[in-house]
Every structure is written in structure tokens, then in C-alpha cells.
Design a protein around this motif. Structure first.
Motif, short mmCIF file in Angstrom:
data_model
loop_
_atom_site.label_atom_id
_atom_site.label_comp_id
_atom_site.label_asym_id
_atom_site.label_seq_id
_atom_site.Cartn_x
_atom_site.Cartn_y
_atom_site.Cartn_z
N ALA A 141 0.86 -1.18 0.00
CA ALA A 141 0.00 0.00 0.00
C ALA A 141 0.90 1.23 0.00
O ALA A 141 2.12 1.13 0.17
N PRO A 165 -5.73 -1.74 -0.90
CA PRO A 165 -6.82 -2.53 -0.34
C PRO A 165 -6.56 -2.88 1.12
O PRO A 165 -5.48 -3.36 1.46
N GLY A 166 -7.52 -2.61 1.97
CA GLY A 166 -7.36 -2.95 3.37
C GLY A 166 -8.29 -2.15 4.24
O GLY A 166 -8.72 -1.05 3.87
N ARG A 168 -7.72 -2.21 7.96
CA ARG A 168 -7.11 -1.95 9.27
C ARG A 168 -5.62 -1.66 9.09
O ARG A 168 -4.94 -2.30 8.28
N ARG A 170 -2.24 -2.18 10.95
CA ARG A 170 -1.80 -3.12 11.99
C ARG A 170 -0.34 -2.87 12.35
O ARG A 170 0.49 -2.64 11.47
N SER A 181 -4.06 -2.62 16.40
CA SER A 181 -4.62 -2.34 15.08
C SER A 181 -5.62 -1.20 15.20
O SER A 181 -6.22 -0.98 16.27
N LEU A 211 -1.10 -2.47 6.14
CA LEU A 211 -2.52 -2.26 5.81
C LEU A 211 -3.08 -3.65 5.54
O LEU A 211 -2.83 -4.23 4.48
N ASP A 212 -3.82 -4.19 6.51
CA ASP A 212 -4.15 -5.61 6.54
C ASP A 212 -2.86 -6.41 6.49
O ASP A 212 -2.13 -6.43 7.46
N ASP A 213 -2.51 -7.03 5.33
CA ASP A 213 -1.26 -7.79 5.26
C ASP A 213 -0.23 -7.15 4.35
O ASP A 213 0.84 -7.73 4.11
N LEU A 214 -0.52 -5.95 3.83
CA LEU A 214 0.40 -5.29 2.91
C LEU A 214 1.30 -4.31 3.65
O LEU A 214 0.81 -3.52 4.47
#
Length: 260
Positions: A141, A165-166, A168, A170, A181, A211-214
Motif C-alpha cells: 500500500a 486494499p485494506g 485496518r 496493523r 490495530s 494495511l491488513d497484510d500489505l
């Protein structure tokens, strides 16, 4: 980057052409210039795949209007996907293909290609030849803006605007343990002092922000040390910072209350 001392490009008995300027602009265009008093009309600068020895067809939009120089502006985005890991810069003439020599290269980290998938970097071979190296860019991201502002409770908060895309943001350790988060509102996450309560008992450390997993990347990063060049806001014990690769991190300082 302009080179001032041609003698450093190659040994004194080396008759290869030497670059007096080389750089990768916009993440996709390789600019090279070579001193040449009277280049032949058919002479041109190109890229050769050292694995196959084949000269690649790369568009050149350099007008060639600089007297005394043979130059090129090669569009690296036109290379096959995925591009070769290493390419040699050569001069094509009636005598064949001749590698271009280069002086030692200063540290520089060009921006990724416009699609964000590849980064091209200049390199110097063991034989002093000028090369172009490609590396894949980790999907991420983008942090598009950051600002400090008052929060509704009268304290301070840091607002991060994120593109990607996301849902949360974290805070995650290197072993993928989530420390905290925060949800996004639209494309913005606002971190206030009250949001750090969950980190009160967390030991001092450096953690990643995802950002989520990014991972979150600095937009168009072309700096070798963005942590020093681009300071980010602080919030209580939380110090936002960039990694050497331009990825967003947070440093948790020691809690002054527990340190007493």
C-alpha cells in the motif's frame, strides 16, 4: 549522474567507450551519454542480454542533438516481462557490440516503474562495464499523506492517508505478532494518544505497520536513507519512521512511567 573523471571508468589501456553520464529517470528511462567526436550515423547505444548475447529491441527517444556525444534514452518499461535480471549497456557499431565502461557509481535508489512492480538500478560489473539490474518490488500500500492535528478530545492525533486494499492499519512484530490495530475511515486512519493505551505494557522495539497484510510504502521513494531525509510525526511513545527500503515502521520508546 555525471562522471567527471573518465580515467576511473576503465584501465588506461582499455579502449572501450566510457559513460560520462548515466541515470535512470522516472523509474523507467535509462539515459546514457558517451563522449564521441564524430559518431557514425549507424552507431547507437543499446542493451544486451549477457545470457544469450542478444541485443534487445528497446525504444530510444533521445533526439541525438548533442554535438560531441553519442547518447540514448532507452525505455526500460518496453522490456519483456519479467525483464532479465542483468543487462549490459553496449555500443552497436559496424564493428559489432562493445560494452560501455563506467567509473564507480554513487549510491542511488531510483523510483519503481510506474506500475510499481519493478525497479531498475545501475550497476558496475567486475570488468567496469555499465549494467542495468532489475528487481521485483514487493506489493504494498502507499502512504499518500500524513499530518498532525488536534483530536476531538483536545489532544493530538496523527492522520495517515493510505492508498491500497485494506480495512485496518496493523502494528506487527517481525515474527508476525500483532501488537495493535486501528480501523480506517475511508482511506484515513487517525491515531490519537488514547489509541496507544493498548501498547502501555509493550516493550521498546521497532515494528512494521501493515494495511491488513500489505506493507505501507513511501510514494515514489528514490532515497537511500528516507528515515533521515523524511522525518515523520511522533505520538507519545510511538515514533513513525521509514525503513531503508521506504517501508513504514514504528519505533516504540521506553515508557517514561515504567522506567521510573
Amino acid at each position: 549522474m555525471r562522471f567527471r573523471r573518465r580515467s576511473e571508468a576503465s584501465p588506461a589501456d582499455d579502449e572501450r567507450p566510457a559513460a560520462v553520464f548515466a541515470g535512470i529517470l522516472d523509474g523507467r528511462r535509462l539515459w546514457v551519454a558517451i563522449e564521441s567526436a564524430s559518431p557514425a550515423p549507424s552507431d547507437r547505444i543499446g542493451l544486451r542480454d549477457p545470457e544469450t548475447g542478444r541485443l534487445l529491441d528497446v525504444p530510444d527517444d533521445d533526439p541525438g542533438d548533442q554535438p560531441g556525444y553519442l547518447s540514448a534514452r532507452l525505455d526500460l518499461a518496453a522490456l519483456p516481462e519479467p525483464p532479465p535480471a542483468v543487462l549490459e549497456v553496449v555500443v552497436e557499431s559496424s564493428g559489432g557490440l562493445t560494452p560501455v565502461a563506467t567509473p564507480p557509481l554513487p549510491r542511488h535508489r531510483p523510483a519503481p516503474t510506474p506500475d510499481g512492480r519493478t525497479r531498475f538500478l545501475l550497476a558496475r560489473g567486475d570488468d567496469h562495464s555499465l549494467r542495468v539490474r532489475s528487481e521485483r518490488v514487493v506489493p504494498a500500500a502507499t502512504l499518500t499523506s500524513v499530518r498532525s492535528e488536534p483530536d476531538p478530545s483536545g489532544g493530538e492525533q496523527v492522520a495517515l492517508c493510505l492508498s491500497g486494499p485494506g480495512a485496518r492499519l496493523r502494528l506487527v512484530t517481525d515474527d508476525d505478532t500483532e501488537l495493535a490495530s486501528w480501523p480506517l475511515t475511508g482511506d484515513v486512519v487517525a491515531l490519537g494518544e488514547d489509541d496507544l493505551v493498548a501498547l502501555a505494557s509493550t516493550a521498546p522495539q521497532v515494528a512494521r505497520l501493515l494495511l491488513d497484510d500489505l506493507p505501507v510504502r513511501r510514494a515514489d521513494n528514490d532515497l537511500d536513507d528516507p528515515a533521515r531525509a523524511v522525518p515523520l510525526p511522533a505520538l507519545g511513545r510511538l515514533r513513525l519512521r521509514w525503513s531503508g527500503l521506504g517501508l513504514l515502521q514504528a519505533r516504540l520508546l521506553e515508557d517514561p512511567e515504567t522506567a521510573r
